[in-house]
Design a protein around this motif. Structure first.
Motif, PDB file in Angstrom:
ATOM      1  N   MET A 146       0.823  -1.190   0.000  1.00 23.87           N
ATOM      2  CA  MET A 146       0.000   0.000   0.000  1.00 23.87           C
ATOM      3  C   MET A 146       0.868   1.255   0.000  1.00 23.87           C
ATOM      4  SD  MET A 146      -3.093   1.173   2.513  1.00 23.87           S
ATOM      5  CE  MET A 146      -2.171   1.593   3.962  1.00 23.87           C
ATOM      6  N   GLY A 147       1.859   1.326   0.871  1.00 27.11           N
ATOM      7  CA  GLY A 147       2.673   2.518   1.004  1.00 27.11           C
ATOM      8  C   GLY A 147       3.592   2.770  -0.175  1.00 27.11           C
ATOM      9  N   ASP A 148       3.805   1.773  -1.032  1.00 33.02           N
ATOM     10  CA  ASP A 148       4.741   1.943  -2.128  1.00 33.02           C
ATOM     11  C   ASP A 148       4.078   2.301  -3.452  1.00 33.02           C
ATOM     12  OD1 ASP A 148       3.540  -0.518  -2.386  1.00 33.02           O
ATOM     13  OD2 ASP A 148       5.361  -1.575  -2.963  1.00 33.02           O
ATOM     14  N   HIS A 149       2.782   2.559  -3.464  1.00 30.50           N
ATOM     15  CA  HIS A 149       2.122   2.974  -4.700  1.00 30.50           C
ATOM     16  C   HIS A 149       2.490   4.416  -5.012  1.00 30.50           C
ATOM     17  CE1 HIS A 149      -1.351  -0.095  -3.911  1.00 30.50           C
ATOM     18  NE2 HIS A 149      -0.231  -0.692  -4.264  1.00 30.50           N
ATOM     19  N   PRO A 150       2.752   4.709  -6.281  1.00 28.59           N
ATOM     20  CA  PRO A 150       3.085   6.093  -6.635  1.00 28.59           C
ATOM     21  C   PRO A 150       1.892   7.019  -6.376  1.00 28.59           C
ATOM     22  CG  PRO A 150       3.044   4.671  -8.593  1.00 28.59           C
ATOM     23  CD  PRO A 150       2.787   3.805  -7.406  1.00 28.59           C
TER      24      PRO A 150
ATOM     25  N   VAL B 153      -3.359  -6.086  -8.900  1.00 26.72           N
ATOM     26  CA  VAL B 153      -2.175  -6.080  -9.760  1.00 26.72           C
ATOM     27  C   VAL B 153      -1.124  -5.187  -9.111  1.00 26.72           C
ATOM     28  CG1 VAL B 153      -3.495  -6.478 -11.873  1.00 26.72           C
ATOM     29  CG2 VAL B 153      -3.019  -4.147 -11.148  1.00 26.72           C
ATOM     30  N   LYS B 154       0.120  -5.351  -9.526  1.00 25.93           N
ATOM     31  CA  LYS B 154       1.195  -4.510  -9.007  1.00 25.93           C
ATOM     32  C   LYS B 154       1.069  -3.119  -9.630  1.00 25.93           C
ATOM     33  CE  LYS B 154       6.185  -4.251  -8.420  1.00 25.93           C
ATOM     34  NZ  LYS B 154       6.075  -3.539  -7.182  1.00 25.93           N
ATOM     35  N   VAL B 155       1.070  -2.101  -8.774  1.00 19.48           N
ATOM     36  CA  VAL B 155       0.973  -0.719  -9.243  1.00 19.48           C
ATOM     37  C   VAL B 155       2.383  -0.156  -9.396  1.00 19.48           C
ATOM     38  CG1 VAL B 155       0.084   1.589  -8.747  1.00 19.48           C
ATOM     39  CG2 VAL B 155      -1.224  -0.427  -8.052  1.00 19.48           C
ATOM     40  N   THR B 156       2.638   0.377 -10.600  1.00 15.92           N
ATOM     41  CA  THR B 156       3.946   0.961 -10.902  1.00 15.92           C
ATOM     42  C   THR B 156       3.739   2.390 -11.401  1.00 15.92           C
ATOM     43  OG1 THR B 156       3.893   0.229 -13.202  1.00 15.92           O
ATOM     44  CG2 THR B 156       4.834  -1.314 -11.594  1.00 15.92           C
ATOM     45  N   GLU B 157       4.844   3.113 -11.550  1.00 16.92           N
ATOM     46  CA  GLU B 157       4.772   4.471 -12.121  1.00 16.92           C
ATOM     47  C   GLU B 157       4.162   4.425 -13.522  1.00 16.92           C
ATOM     48  OE1 GLU B 157       5.614   7.530 -10.990  1.00 16.92           O
ATOM     49  OE2 GLU B 157       6.449   6.920  -9.068  1.00 16.92           O
TER      50      GLU B 157
ATOM     51  N   ARG C  92      -3.168   4.572 -15.572  1.00 19.29           N
ATOM     52  CA  ARG C  92      -4.275   3.789 -16.134  1.00 19.29           C
ATOM     53  C   ARG C  92      -5.140   3.183 -15.033  1.00 19.29           C
ATOM     54  NH1 ARG C  92       0.124   1.782 -19.008  1.00 19.29           N
ATOM     55  NH2 ARG C  92      -0.068  -0.249 -18.004  1.00 19.29           N
ATOM     56  N   LEU C  93      -4.488   2.718 -13.955  1.00 16.22           N
ATOM     57  CA  LEU C  93      -5.222   2.040 -12.882  1.00 16.22           C
ATOM     58  C   LEU C  93      -6.008   2.999 -11.989  1.00 16.22           C
ATOM     59  CD1 LEU C  93      -2.574  -0.591 -11.739  1.00 16.22           C
ATOM     60  CD2 LEU C  93      -4.732  -1.048 -12.904  1.00 16.22           C
TER      61      LEU C  93
ATOM     62  N   MET D  74      -9.305  -3.912 -14.436  1.00 13.71           N
ATOM     63  CA  MET D  74      -8.010  -3.494 -13.916  1.00 13.71           C
ATOM     64  C   MET D  74      -6.911  -4.505 -14.239  1.00 13.71           C
ATOM     65  SD  MET D  74      -8.273  -1.255 -10.596  1.00 13.71           S
ATOM     66  CE  MET D  74      -9.809  -1.222  -9.733  1.00 13.71           C
ATOM     67  N   ASN D  75      -7.239  -5.778 -14.251  1.00 14.18           N
ATOM     68  CA  ASN D  75      -6.238  -6.786 -14.629  1.00 14.18           C
ATOM     69  C   ASN D  75      -5.820  -6.614 -16.075  1.00 14.18           C
ATOM     70  OD1 ASN D  75      -5.604  -8.280 -12.298  1.00 14.18           O
ATOM     71  ND2 ASN D  75      -7.607  -9.244 -12.371  1.00 14.18           N
ATOM     72  N   ARG D  76      -6.718  -6.131 -16.908  1.00 11.17           N
ATOM     73  CA  ARG D  76      -6.380  -5.884 -18.313  1.00 11.17           C
ATOM     74  C   ARG D  76      -5.504  -4.635 -18.477  1.00 11.17           C
ATOM     75  NH1 ARG D  76     -12.272  -7.240 -20.922  1.00 11.17           N
ATOM     76  NH2 ARG D  76     -12.063  -9.485 -20.819  1.00 11.17           N
ATOM     77  N   LEU D  77      -5.606  -3.704 -17.510  1.00 10.81           N
ATOM     78  CA  LEU D  77      -4.839  -2.457 -17.589  1.00 10.81           C
ATOM     79  C   LEU D  77      -3.410  -2.586 -17.092  1.00 10.81           C
ATOM     80  CD1 LEU D  77      -7.490   0.114 -16.336  1.00 10.81           C
ATOM     81  CD2 LEU D  77      -6.666  -0.212 -18.679  1.00 10.81           C
ATOM     82  N   LYS D  78      -3.104  -3.683 -16.415  1.00 11.03           N
ATOM     83  CA  LYS D  78      -1.780  -3.807 -15.796  1.00 11.03           C
ATOM     84  C   LYS D  78      -0.703  -3.741 -16.831  1.00 11.03           C
ATOM     85  CE  LYS D  78      -1.815  -8.814 -15.717  1.00 11.03           C
ATOM     86  NZ  LYS D  78      -1.731 -10.003 -14.983  1.00 11.03           N
TER      87      LYS D  78
END
Length: 165
Positions: A1-5, A92-96, A101-102, A161-165
């Motif tokens: 949670m804390g590491d999401h951009p 899904v893993k949230v990245t920069e 998109r997510l 959301m799984n399609r947006l990863k």
């Protein structure tokens, strides 16, 4: 949670629409309950079984709980929470890269669930008044809708959301 951009995500037109519809339902529910209050008997149905039959009774003032819960326990907290998609849990893993998109999809998801919750509480307030007036309309279908609609919403948004990863 804390590491999401943490990025700024403006509200979409759909998000604005669902929030507006939620506010309209809340205001309508409050107006309806206030107008109906004087004509209600002192004791009204406060709980219904799965068949839609009243099985709990209370003072008519309890009718104000439905719009109160819808506003202060559901709508307002979820409205403000939806503004911070970086603190949500995701499947899904949230990245920069994928956050832009997510996050809009996650905000819309929260707004839709919020609308569904407000609609359910609005309907329950209406049903309580109708039942107090001996016009029962609640049935087994209500239980199915209350379970199925949010579940379908969750599944649809998880797939998207799984399609947006």
């Amino acid at each position: 949670m804390g590491d999401h951009p943490k990025i700024d995500v403006p509200a979409s037109k759909w998000e604005k629409l669902f929030n507006l519809l939620s506010v309209i339902l809340l205001v309508s529910s409050i107006i309806y309950v206030v107008q109906a209050y004087a004509s209600l008997p002192e004791t009204i149905p406060t709980h219904f079984n799965a068949k839609g039959e009243a099985n709990g009774w209370g003072n008519k003032a309890i009718i104000f709980l439905m719009p109160g819960i819808a506003t202060f326990v559901c709508f307002l907290p979820m409205y403000f929470l939806s503004k911070a998609p970086h603190i949500f849990n995701y499947t899904v893993k949230v990245t920069e890269e994928n956050a832009p998109r997510l996050y809009p999809k996650a905000r819309l998801f929260m707004t839709v669930v919020n609308f569904e919750t407000v609609a359910i509480f609005t309907y329950i307030a209406w049903e309580m008044v109708q039942s107090a007036r001996a016009v029962p309309t609640l049935g087994v279908w209500f239980t199915l809708v209350v379970v199925a609609v949010p579940l379908i919403t969750i599944i649809v948004f998880m797939i998207q959301m799984n399609r947006l990863k």
